[in-house]
Design a protein around this motif. Structure first.
Motif, PDB file in Angstrom:
ATOM      1  N   ARG A 283       0.841  -1.201   0.000  1.00 54.88           N
ATOM      2  CA  ARG A 283       0.000   0.000   0.000  1.00 54.88           C
ATOM      3  C   ARG A 283       0.878   1.254   0.000  1.00 54.88           C
ATOM      4  NH1 ARG A 283      -5.215   1.460   2.734  1.00 54.88           N
ATOM      5  NH2 ARG A 283      -5.040   3.627   3.368  1.00 54.88           N
ATOM      6  N   CYS A 284       2.024   1.170   0.684  1.00 55.48           N
ATOM      7  CA  CYS A 284       2.954   2.302   0.790  1.00 55.48           C
ATOM      8  C   CYS A 284       3.907   2.397  -0.395  1.00 55.48           C
ATOM      9  CB  CYS A 284       3.773   2.183   2.070  1.00 55.48           C
ATOM     10  SG  CYS A 284       2.795   2.119   3.556  1.00 55.48           S
ATOM     11  N   GLY A 285       3.795   1.472  -1.344  1.00 54.94           N
ATOM     12  CA  GLY A 285       4.681   1.487  -2.493  1.00 54.94           C
ATOM     13  C   GLY A 285       6.016   0.818  -2.229  1.00 54.94           C
ATOM     14  N   ARG A 286       6.084  -0.041  -1.209  1.00 54.58           N
ATOM     15  CA  ARG A 286       7.318  -0.738  -0.864  1.00 54.58           C
ATOM     16  C   ARG A 286       7.158  -2.214  -1.182  1.00 54.58           C
ATOM     17  NH1 ARG A 286      10.679   2.447   1.907  1.00 54.58           N
ATOM     18  NH2 ARG A 286      11.742   0.815   3.042  1.00 54.58           N
ATOM     19  N   ALA A 287       8.269  -2.900  -1.347  1.00 53.86           N
ATOM     20  CA  ALA A 287       8.245  -4.333  -1.613  1.00 53.86           C
ATOM     21  C   ALA A 287       7.688  -5.070  -0.392  1.00 53.86           C
ATOM     22  CB  ALA A 287       9.653  -4.837  -1.934  1.00 53.86           C
ATOM     23  N   PRO A 288       6.908  -6.124  -0.600  1.00 49.56           N
ATOM     24  CA  PRO A 288       6.293  -6.825   0.530  1.00 49.56           C
ATOM     25  C   PRO A 288       7.288  -7.527   1.450  1.00 49.56           C
ATOM     26  CG  PRO A 288       5.856  -7.983  -1.512  1.00 49.56           C
ATOM     27  CD  PRO A 288       6.512  -6.691  -1.882  1.00 49.56           C
ATOM     28  N   ASP A 289       8.502  -7.750   0.976  1.00 49.48           N
ATOM     29  CA  ASP A 289       9.514  -8.411   1.810  1.00 49.48           C
ATOM     30  C   ASP A 289      10.541  -7.432   2.376  1.00 49.48           C
ATOM     31  OD1 ASP A 289      10.654  -7.828  -0.624  1.00 49.48           O
ATOM     32  OD2 ASP A 289      11.705  -9.733  -0.828  1.00 49.48           O
ATOM     33  N   ASP A 290      10.275  -6.147   2.277  1.00 44.06           N
ATOM     34  CA  ASP A 290      11.194  -5.116   2.764  1.00 44.06           C
ATOM     35  C   ASP A 290      11.001  -4.930   4.275  1.00 44.06           C
ATOM     36  OD1 ASP A 290      12.770  -2.919   3.287  1.00 44.06           O
ATOM     37  OD2 ASP A 290      11.712  -1.570   1.921  1.00 44.06           O
ATOM     38  N   ILE A 291      11.942  -5.448   5.062  1.00 48.15           N
ATOM     39  CA  ILE A 291      11.858  -5.308   6.521  1.00 48.15           C
ATOM     40  C   ILE A 291      12.941  -4.368   7.033  1.00 48.15           C
ATOM     41  CG2 ILE A 291      10.763  -7.551   6.875  1.00 48.15           C
ATOM     42  CD1 ILE A 291      13.542  -8.558   7.801  1.00 48.15           C
ATOM     43  N   SER A 292      13.402  -3.476   6.164  1.00 52.88           N
ATOM     44  CA  SER A 292      14.542  -2.624   6.508  1.00 52.88           C
ATOM     45  C   SER A 292      14.180  -1.422   7.375  1.00 52.88           C
ATOM     46  CB  SER A 292      15.214  -2.129   5.227  1.00 52.88           C
ATOM     47  OG  SER A 292      14.333  -1.295   4.493  1.00 52.88           O
ATOM     48  N   SER A 293      12.898  -1.128   7.545  1.00 49.65           N
ATOM     49  CA  SER A 293      12.543   0.100   8.239  1.00 49.65           C
ATOM     50  C   SER A 293      11.211  -0.034   8.951  1.00 49.65           C
ATOM     51  CB  SER A 293      12.448   1.247   7.230  1.00 49.65           C
ATOM     52  OG  SER A 293      11.992   2.422   7.849  1.00 49.65           O
ATOM     53  N   VAL A 294      11.084   0.720  10.032  1.00 53.76           N
ATOM     54  CA  VAL A 294       9.782   0.879  10.659  1.00 53.76           C
ATOM     55  C   VAL A 294       8.952   1.757   9.727  1.00 53.76           C
ATOM     56  CG1 VAL A 294      10.439   2.913  12.015  1.00 53.76           C
ATOM     57  CG2 VAL A 294       8.589   1.485  12.808  1.00 53.76           C
ATOM     58  N   VAL A 295       7.673   1.457   9.640  1.00 55.97           N
ATOM     59  CA  VAL A 295       6.766   2.199   8.770  1.00 55.97           C
ATOM     60  C   VAL A 295       5.533   2.562   9.591  1.00 55.97           C
ATOM     61  CG1 VAL A 295       5.378   2.122   6.658  1.00 55.97           C
ATOM     62  CG2 VAL A 295       7.563   0.906   6.739  1.00 55.97           C
ATOM     63  N   LEU A 296       5.060   3.777   9.459  1.00 60.15           N
ATOM     64  CA  LEU A 296       3.806   4.175  10.081  1.00 60.15           C
ATOM     65  C   LEU A 296       2.824   4.440   8.950  1.00 60.15           C
ATOM     66  CD1 LEU A 296       2.379   4.806  12.795  1.00 60.15           C
ATOM     67  CD2 LEU A 296       2.779   7.204  12.263  1.00 60.15           C
ATOM     68  N   VAL A 297       1.709   3.704   8.959  1.00 55.72           N
ATOM     69  CA  VAL A 297       0.702   3.835   7.912  1.00 55.72           C
ATOM     70  C   VAL A 297      -0.534   4.497   8.512  1.00 55.72           C
ATOM     71  CG1 VAL A 297      -0.688   2.635   6.183  1.00 55.72           C
ATOM     72  CG2 VAL A 297       1.551   1.714   6.836  1.00 55.72           C
ATOM     73  N   GLU A 298      -0.831   5.670   8.014  1.00 54.94           N
ATOM     74  CA  GLU A 298      -2.070   6.353   8.366  1.00 54.94           C
ATOM     75  C   GLU A 298      -3.056   6.094   7.241  1.00 54.94           C
ATOM     76  OE1 GLU A 298      -0.746  10.416   8.754  1.00 54.94           O
ATOM     77  OE2 GLU A 298      -0.430  10.180  10.903  1.00 54.94           O
ATOM     78  N   LYS A 299      -4.276   6.513   7.413  1.00 60.63           N
ATOM     79  CA  LYS A 299      -5.299   6.267   6.407  1.00 60.63           C
ATOM     80  C   LYS A 299      -4.926   6.863   5.052  1.00 60.63           C
ATOM     81  CE  LYS A 299     -10.222   6.467   5.584  1.00 60.63           C
ATOM     82  NZ  LYS A 299     -11.528   6.708   6.151  1.00 60.63           N
ATOM     83  N   GLU A 300      -4.324   8.035   5.049  1.00 62.18           N
ATOM     84  CA  GLU A 300      -4.014   8.731   3.803  1.00 62.18           C
ATOM     85  C   GLU A 300      -2.524   8.878   3.509  1.00 62.18           C
ATOM     86  OE1 GLU A 300      -6.288   9.628   1.583  1.00 62.18           O
ATOM     87  OE2 GLU A 300      -7.899   8.885   2.865  1.00 62.18           O
ATOM     88  N   ARG A 301      -1.650   8.532   4.457  1.00 60.21           N
ATOM     89  CA  ARG A 301      -0.204   8.739   4.278  1.00 60.21           C
ATOM     90  C   ARG A 301       0.565   7.616   4.934  1.00 60.21           C
ATOM     91  NH1 ARG A 301      -0.025  13.020   1.710  1.00 60.21           N
ATOM     92  NH2 ARG A 301      -0.449  15.142   2.228  1.00 60.21           N
ATOM     93  N   SER A 302       1.826   7.527   4.558  1.00 65.97           N
ATOM     94  CA  SER A 302       2.726   6.600   5.244  1.00 65.97           C
ATOM     95  C   SER A 302       4.074   7.283   5.437  1.00 65.97           C
ATOM     96  CB  SER A 302       2.884   5.307   4.447  1.00 65.97           C
ATOM     97  OG  SER A 302       3.513   5.555   3.212  1.00 65.97           O
ATOM     98  N   TYR A 303       4.808   6.830   6.445  1.00 68.50           N
ATOM     99  CA  TYR A 303       6.095   7.410   6.798  1.00 68.50           C
ATOM    100  C   TYR A 303       7.079   6.271   7.006  1.00 68.50           C
ATOM    101  CZ  TYR A 303       3.006  11.289   7.951  1.00 68.50           C
ATOM    102  OH  TYR A 303       2.049  12.273   7.893  1.00 68.50           O
ATOM    103  N   ILE A 304       8.356   6.499   6.654  1.00 61.38           N
ATOM    104  CA  ILE A 304       9.386   5.482   6.849  1.00 61.38           C
ATOM    105  C   ILE A 304      10.582   6.096   7.568  1.00 61.38           C
ATOM    106  CG2 ILE A 304       8.690   4.121   4.843  1.00 61.38           C
ATOM    107  CD1 ILE A 304      11.187   5.282   3.402  1.00 61.38           C
TER     108      ILE A 304
END
Length: 183
Positions: free
Chosen positions: A108-129
């Motif tokens: 959903r965030c535009g990242r590869a599904p196997d990418d475990i390199s970073s913490v990600v915060l997913v909000e309803k309309e945005r995401s942060y890495i």
């Protein structure tokens, strides 16, 4: 799919509005803060908009943001415990990056599904890495962390990410890992 932390009733004053970005972050780097409404094509070939629609059920009943973390990393699990202990109002949900829900949210965030390199915060309309995700998480938890996040945003992004990347790249060596997600 198991998202930790039970849903709670929210008031409009309990969280910043979805879509509001950190004060200086959006201007300095548009690739780091991902607007989920924008249609882009990530590595998998499917558009982000398709994944936004496919994962919208994560936010249907509960609009709280979801913190994605490496479920086998001891540092990450400690970070989740820290956030959970300092989030008395339960404003954040948690999901391991390795779970099926975590993989879908990464896409959903535009990242590869196997990418475990970073913490990600997913909000309803945005995401942060990376460091942006950490600072945004600090804004959601109890005092004094929102104020600390405000001052840390004065540090240039490349400095924050340099520190973040060095810790993230050595997290298993320094902190170790477990065979399974303890949460």
């Amino acid at each position: 799919m198991a998202l930790l932390a039970p849903p709670i009733a929210r008031t409009s004053a309990s969280l910043p509005l979805a879509g509001v970005t950190p004060r200086r972050r959006l201007e300095t780097t548009s690739t780091r803060t991902t607007s989920l409404a924008a249609v882009s094509t990530p590595r998998g070939g499917e558009s982000t908009a398709d994944w936004v629609q496919a994962t919208s059920r994560f936010f249907d009943q509960d609009t709280r943001p979801i913190m994605l973390f490496d479920g086998v990393c001891n540092l990450c699990n400690g970070g989740v415990r820290f956030v959970r202990d300092n989030d008395r109002n339960r404003r954040i949900r948690f999901e391991a990056l390795q779970s099926e829900a975590g993989k879908k949210l990464l896409q959903r965030c535009g990242r590869a599904p196997d990418d475990i390199s970073s913490v990600v915060l997913v909000e309803k309309e945005r995401s942060y890495i990376k460091s942006e995700a950490v600072l945004k998480i600090m804004e959601y938890i109890d005092l004094p962390f929102p104020q600390l996040a405000f001052f840390l945003q004065l540090v240039p992004l490349f400095v924050c990410d340099f520190v973040y990347d060095n810790v993230a790249n050595n997290r298993y060596t320094i902190f170790g890992y477990s065979d399974s997600c303890e949460l």
